[in-house]
Motif scaffolding. Structure first.
Motif, PDB file in Angstrom:
ATOM      1  N   UNK A  55       8.471  -1.778  -6.150  1.00  0.00           N
ATOM      2  CA  UNK A  55       7.128  -1.400  -5.734  1.00  0.00           C
ATOM      3  C   UNK A  55       6.561  -2.350  -4.694  1.00  0.00           C
ATOM      4  N   UNK A  56       6.796  -3.642  -4.866  1.00  0.00           N
ATOM      5  CA  UNK A  56       6.326  -4.632  -3.891  1.00  0.00           C
ATOM      6  C   UNK A  56       7.024  -4.453  -2.543  1.00  0.00           C
ATOM      7  N   UNK A  57       8.316  -4.177  -2.592  1.00  0.00           N
ATOM      8  CA  UNK A  57       9.075  -3.943  -1.356  1.00  0.00           C
ATOM      9  C   UNK A  57       8.557  -2.696  -0.648  1.00  0.00           C
ATOM     10  N   UNK A  58       8.334  -1.631  -1.403  1.00  0.00           N
ATOM     11  CA  UNK A  58       7.841  -0.387  -0.804  1.00  0.00           C
ATOM     12  C   UNK A  58       6.444  -0.568  -0.232  1.00  0.00           C
ATOM     13  N   UNK A  59       5.605  -1.298  -0.942  1.00  0.00           N
ATOM     14  CA  UNK A  59       4.258  -1.555  -0.420  1.00  0.00           C
ATOM     15  C   UNK A  59       4.323  -2.295   0.909  1.00  0.00           C
ATOM     16  N   UNK A  60       5.168  -3.327   0.970  1.00  0.00           N
ATOM     17  CA  UNK A  60       5.326  -4.073   2.230  1.00  0.00           C
ATOM     18  C   UNK A  60       5.835  -3.158   3.343  1.00  0.00           C
ATOM     19  N   UNK A  61       6.814  -2.321   3.007  1.00  0.00           N
ATOM     20  CA  UNK A  61       7.373  -1.420   4.021  1.00  0.00           C
ATOM     21  C   UNK A  61       6.275  -0.521   4.600  1.00  0.00           C
ATOM     22  N   UNK A  62       5.520   0.118   3.730  1.00  0.00           N
ATOM     23  CA  UNK A  62       4.499   1.056   4.206  1.00  0.00           C
ATOM     24  C   UNK A  62       3.317   0.329   4.851  1.00  0.00           C
ATOM     25  N   UNK A  63       2.997  -0.867   4.391  1.00  0.00           N
ATOM     26  CA  UNK A  63       1.957  -1.668   5.056  1.00  0.00           C
ATOM     27  C   UNK A  63       2.390  -2.040   6.470  1.00  0.00           C
ATOM     28  N   UNK A  64       3.669  -2.360   6.626  1.00  0.00           N
ATOM     29  CA  UNK A  64       4.209  -2.752   7.934  1.00  0.00           C
ATOM     30  C   UNK A  64       4.537  -1.555   8.829  1.00  0.00           C
ATOM     31  N   UNK A  65       4.562  -0.368   8.261  1.00  0.00           N
ATOM     32  CA  UNK A  65       4.898   0.849   9.000  1.00  0.00           C
ATOM     33  C   UNK A  65       3.855   1.929   8.728  1.00  0.00           C
ATOM     34  N   UNK A  66       2.629   1.717   9.177  1.00  0.00           N
ATOM     35  CA  UNK A  66       1.556   2.657   8.855  1.00  0.00           C
ATOM     36  C   UNK A  66       1.776   4.062   9.421  1.00  0.00           C
ATOM     37  N   UNK A  67       2.654   4.202  10.402  1.00  0.00           N
ATOM     38  CA  UNK A  67       2.946   5.523  10.970  1.00  0.00           C
ATOM     39  C   UNK A  67       4.179   6.159  10.353  1.00  0.00           C
ATOM     40  N   UNK A  68       4.627   5.630   9.236  1.00  0.00           N
ATOM     41  CA  UNK A  68       5.816   6.160   8.570  1.00  0.00           C
ATOM     42  C   UNK A  68       5.664   7.658   8.305  1.00  0.00           C
ATOM     43  N   UNK A  69       6.772   8.367   8.456  1.00  0.00           N
ATOM     44  CA  UNK A  69       6.800   9.807   8.194  1.00  0.00           C
ATOM     45  C   UNK A  69       7.189  10.107   6.743  1.00  0.00           C
ATOM     46  N   UNK A  70       7.388   9.067   5.953  1.00  0.00           N
ATOM     47  CA  UNK A  70       7.853   9.228   4.569  1.00  0.00           C
ATOM     48  C   UNK A  70       6.662   9.324   3.627  1.00  0.00           C
TER      49      UNK A  70
END
Length: 126
Positions: A55-70
């Motif tokens: 969950x922490x890894x995913x949060x960092x990913x989406x925080x760092x990639x706000x335009x993610x299509x996922x």
């Protein structure tokens, strides 16, 4: 969760660039699937330390990639057993990346950030 509310949550997340996790519900998933969207299914349990690390890894990913299509949908391992079975999750801490009907990636108990990020980035580049 009714269809209108699920749609509004998804729309708000897309408009604000917030790719936060949503509880899994069939209507949202089927709509995303029919739209051929990227969906990360996070099969997790509140008591699972590996799930917390993911969950922490995913949060960092989406925080760092706000335009993610996922779109991130969380399946409760304890309360949504039919969906755990549907996604062929052998246990909690399973991540399943889907696009339409196609499974792009499945991982069990992976907590290496580079591996998770690489899988998500590869899907986004398709």
């Amino acid at each position: 969760m009714n269809k209108l509310f699920a749609g509004l949550v998804l729309l708000f997340g897309l408009m604000t660039g917030i790719a936060s996790a949503q509880p899994f519900d069939e209507q949202t998933y089927k709509q995303l699937q029919s739209d051929n969207q990227l969906v990360l299914i996070d099969v997790k349990a509140s008591w699972c330390p590996t799930c917390a690390k993911q969950g922490k890894i995913l949060k960092r990913y989406f925080d760092n990639n706000p335009d993610s299509k996922i779109t991130l949908l969380e399946v409760d391992f304890d309360d949504q057993k039919p969906w755990v079975t549907h996604f062929k999750a052998p246990r909690q801490s399973t991540l399943v990346l889907m696009q339409g009907e196609q499974r792009l990636w499945l991982s069990v108990a992976e907590t290496r950030e580079d591996k998770i990020v690489a899988a998500l980035q590869a899907a986004e580049m398709k």
